[in-house]
Write an enzyme that holds these catalytic residues in place. Structure first.
Site, PDB file in Angstrom:
ATOM      1  N   ASP A  54      42.258  35.995  41.676  1.00 26.83           N
ATOM      2  CA  ASP A  54      41.456  36.805  42.600  1.00 26.83           C
ATOM      3  C   ASP A  54      40.504  37.778  41.889  1.00 26.83           C
ATOM      4  O   ASP A  54      40.704  38.997  41.899  1.00 26.83           O
ATOM      5  CB  ASP A  54      42.369  37.558  43.574  1.00 26.83           C
ATOM      6  CG  ASP A  54      41.604  38.094  44.767  1.00 26.83           C
ATOM      7  OD1 ASP A  54      40.366  37.916  44.809  1.00 26.83           O
ATOM      8  OD2 ASP A  54      42.242  38.688  45.654  1.00 26.83           O
ATOM      9  N   LYS A  75      41.644  38.807  54.218  1.00 29.22           N
ATOM     10  CA  LYS A  75      40.614  39.299  55.127  1.00 29.22           C
ATOM     11  C   LYS A  75      39.297  38.585  54.898  1.00 29.22           C
ATOM     12  O   LYS A  75      38.523  38.401  55.804  1.00 29.22           O
ATOM     13  CB  LYS A  75      40.412  40.808  54.908  1.00 29.22           C
ATOM     14  CG  LYS A  75      41.572  41.641  55.428  1.00 29.22           C
ATOM     15  CD  LYS A  75      41.336  43.121  55.235  1.00 29.22           C
ATOM     16  CE  LYS A  75      41.336  43.538  53.775  1.00 29.22           C
ATOM     17  NZ  LYS A  75      42.623  43.430  53.095  1.00 29.22           N
ATOM     18  N   ASP A  79      40.906  44.545  40.900  1.00 27.21           N
ATOM     19  CA  ASP A  79      41.868  44.559  42.007  1.00 27.21           C
ATOM     20  C   ASP A  79      43.242  44.097  41.519  1.00 27.21           C
ATOM     21  O   ASP A  79      43.907  43.287  42.146  1.00 27.21           O
ATOM     22  CB  ASP A  79      41.359  43.644  43.135  1.00 27.21           C
ATOM     23  CG  ASP A  79      42.117  43.834  44.443  1.00 27.21           C
ATOM     24  OD1 ASP A  79      42.758  44.883  44.628  1.00 27.21           O
ATOM     25  OD2 ASP A  79      42.079  42.904  45.283  1.00 27.21           O
TER      26      ASP A  79
END
Ligand code: ATP
Ligand code: MG
Length: 230
Positions: free
Chosen positions: A182, A39, A165
């Protein structure tokens, strides 16, 4: 040079200029097939001037990020500047905390360079073939992986950082070892961010419980092993 006509449909001029600078400084070459497009970012494969394989992560200047950013930047302790500056700060923070995790010897992609909304790091894979995400891995040693990932969380906690995350979607299976990627939601560990640490541990525990692994550590036990009073 990254031609505006080639990339204009994907990237804004600011990003094209940023990529041109990274290319002329030798950090990236031509961008090849997208490794991922979430996203908020695109990740491409490239080879730098030293012939190293690199992953190039580009933060999009999207409305979605803009909505999420103020809340996160508050947790990160700053919230000044315009939209582009905030996206760039976001990427810089990701780079800084990933560098910290790499510097203590964890299996994370080595960050090479951050410039504006682009980060260049070591490619996890070989000869252009990326390591699979854990969620798509054909099989790993569950016991070894659980202990390695929990140990990573504890070691990061000891130096004051949280990935933020962690899941089977942000861990690559490379040569049978778990590599964390990430760090876009990484935070410094404090009493106001502790809930993110507990969430990471719980997410990992849920994943391994689904894999029928039973010897798990509770989030409280992990916190105790980090040994900070929060
Ligand atoms: N260093 C790397 N080496 C190989 N592949 C990578 C590397 N970094 C990222 N990838 C690939 O790119 C995909 C997207 O990367 P990442 O998870 O960092 O971005 P994202 O999920 O889009 O991030 P965000 O949460 O910021 O939107 C990963 O799932 C992985 O397949
Ligand atoms: Mg991701």
């Amino acid at each position: 040079m990254f031609e505006r006509k080639t990339y204009a449909h994907v990237f804004d001029q600011y990003t094209v200029t940023t990529l041109n600078k990274l290319e002329s400084d030798g950090y990236i070459g031509q961008l090849f097939g997208a490794l991922g497009s979430g996203k908020e970012s695109y990740v491409f494969y490239s080879v730098d001037a030293q012939e190293r394989e690199v992953a190039v992560k580009i933060h999009r200047h999207s409305i979605y990020s803009f909505k999420k950013i103020p809340e996160y930047l508050k947790l990160r302790g700053k919230s000044s500047g315009g939209f582009l500056k905030r996206i760039d700060d976001w990427m810089k923070y990701e780079f800084t905390l990933q560098t910290k995790a790499f510097s203590i010897g964890l299996k994370v992609s080595e960050p090479y360079r951050v410039y504006n909304n682009v980060m260049v790091m070591k490619f996890i894979g070989k000869d252009g073939l990326a390591a699979p995400l854990a969620v798509f891995s054909k099989g790993f040693a569950v016991d070894k992986w659980y202990n390695a990932i929990i140990s990573d969380i504890i070691q990061m906690g000891k130096v004051g950082i949280i990935h933020g995350d962690l899941s089977a979607y942000n861990i690559l299976d490379f040569n049978g070892e778990p590599y964390l990627i990430d760090f876009s939601q990484a935070l410094k560990l404090s009493s106001s961010t502790k809930s993110f640490l507990l969430r990471d541990v719980n997410n990992i525990n849920q994943w391994f419980l689904r894999l029928k692994y039973r010897d798990i550590l509770s989030a409280e036990e992990v916190e105790a092993r980090i040994g900070k009073s929060l």
